[in-house]
Design a protein around this motif. Structure first.
Motif, PDB file in Angstrom:
ATOM      1  N   MET A 191       0.933 -36.416  17.612  1.00  0.00           N
ATOM      2  CA  MET A 191       2.315 -36.966  17.514  1.00  0.00           C
ATOM      3  C   MET A 191       3.191 -36.637  18.606  1.00  0.00           C
ATOM      4  O   MET A 191       3.063 -35.448  19.046  1.00  0.00           O
ATOM      5  CB  MET A 191       3.089 -36.325  16.312  1.00  0.00           C
ATOM      6  N   ASN A 192       3.313 -37.752  19.429  1.00  0.00           N
ATOM      7  CA  ASN A 192       4.081 -37.385  20.530  1.00  0.00           C
ATOM      8  C   ASN A 192       5.504 -37.792  20.460  1.00  0.00           C
ATOM      9  O   ASN A 192       5.856 -38.582  19.522  1.00  0.00           O
ATOM     10  CB  ASN A 192       3.370 -38.214  21.987  1.00  0.00           C
ATOM     11  N   SER A 193       6.473 -37.792  21.429  1.00  0.00           N
ATOM     12  CA  SER A 193       7.901 -37.926  21.392  1.00  0.00           C
ATOM     13  C   SER A 193       8.571 -37.776  20.287  1.00  0.00           C
ATOM     14  O   SER A 193       9.043 -38.679  19.441  1.00  0.00           O
ATOM     15  CB  SER A 193       7.880 -39.297  21.751  1.00  0.00           C
TER      16      SER A 193
ATOM     17  N   GLY B 116       3.020 -46.286  19.016  1.00  0.00           N
ATOM     18  CA  GLY B 116       3.279 -45.683  20.376  1.00  0.00           C
ATOM     19  C   GLY B 116       3.555 -44.445  20.488  1.00  0.00           C
ATOM     20  O   GLY B 116       3.572 -43.721  21.504  1.00  0.00           O
ATOM     21  N   ARG B 117       3.718 -43.880  19.213  1.00  0.00           N
ATOM     22  CA  ARG B 117       4.038 -42.316  19.353  1.00  0.00           C
ATOM     23  C   ARG B 117       2.862 -41.532  18.662  1.00  0.00           C
ATOM     24  O   ARG B 117       2.613 -40.415  19.222  1.00  0.00           O
ATOM     25  CB  ARG B 117       5.436 -41.986  18.736  1.00  0.00           C
ATOM     26  N   PHE B 118       2.530 -41.923  17.591  1.00  0.00           N
ATOM     27  CA  PHE B 118       1.399 -41.282  16.851  1.00  0.00           C
ATOM     28  C   PHE B 118       0.142 -42.034  17.036  1.00  0.00           C
ATOM     29  O   PHE B 118       0.021 -43.207  16.891  1.00  0.00           O
ATOM     30  CB  PHE B 118       1.754 -41.136  15.230  1.00  0.00           C
TER      31      PHE B 118
ATOM     32  N   GLN C 129      10.564 -28.843  19.343  1.00  0.00           N
ATOM     33  CA  GLN C 129      11.919 -29.560  19.798  1.00  0.00           C
ATOM     34  C   GLN C 129      11.635 -31.226  19.993  1.00  0.00           C
ATOM     35  O   GLN C 129      10.601 -31.547  19.943  1.00  0.00           O
ATOM     36  CB  GLN C 129      12.264 -28.882  21.256  1.00  0.00           C
ATOM     37  N   ALA C 130      12.811 -31.855  19.906  1.00  0.00           N
ATOM     38  CA  ALA C 130      12.710 -33.216  19.958  1.00  0.00           C
ATOM     39  C   ALA C 130      12.167 -33.711  21.417  1.00  0.00           C
ATOM     40  O   ALA C 130      12.466 -32.843  22.199  1.00  0.00           O
ATOM     41  CB  ALA C 130      13.958 -33.913  19.710  1.00  0.00           C
ATOM     42  N   GLY C 131      11.334 -34.621  21.242  1.00  0.00           N
ATOM     43  CA  GLY C 131      10.461 -35.003  22.401  1.00  0.00           C
ATOM     44  C   GLY C 131       9.249 -34.203  22.625  1.00  0.00           C
ATOM     45  O   GLY C 131       8.526 -34.618  23.787  1.00  0.00           O
TER      46      GLY C 131
END
Length: 126
Positions: free
Chosen positions: A83-85, A66-68, A13-15
């Motif tokens: 991978m985040n967010s 900032g995300r990966f 899911q997203a996030g």
């Protein structure tokens, strides 16, 4: 010769978060800079991140900063992409790639890499 096999993709899911892995064959893994690319349906394959052979230097595309996070464990012949967010627009097939380098140079073009894995699907639902 380097043989690459990606894993870790899936539906999230997203996030949410996923960690992709890319296992490499061979005894000279540390001599290869590694990269992650992705390709969404109907789009060109695009660069995501790259890491030097020793793992001390990395570069991420702006949309991933900032995300990966790319990292590697040379003892395990494996490179990772944390991978985040995650966002729906991150949905794509993710590929790892290898480039033999004597000295670290940031390379972001598909043609710069000699060896590729088969890819792993990442799907982010909204």
């Amino acid at each position: 010769q380097v043989h690459l096999v990606e894993s870790g993709g899936g539906l999230v899911q997203a996030g949410g978060s996923l960690r992709l892995s890319c296992a490499a064959s061979g005894r000279t893994f540390s001599r290869y800079a590694m990269g992650w690319f992705r390709q969404a349906p109907g789009k060109e394959r695009e660069f995501v991140a790259t890491i030097s052979g020793g793992g001390g230097m990395t570069y991420h595309v702006d949309s991933a900063k900032g995300r990966f996070t790319i990292s590697r464990d040379n003892a395990k012949n494996t490179v990772y992409l944390q991978m985040n967010s995650l966002k729906p627009e991150d949905t794509a097939v993710y590929y790892c790639a290898a480039d033999r380098q004597l000295r670290w140079v940031v390379k972001t073009r598909r043609d710069d890499y000699n060896y590729w894995g088969q890819g792993t699907q990442v799907t982010v639902s909204s």
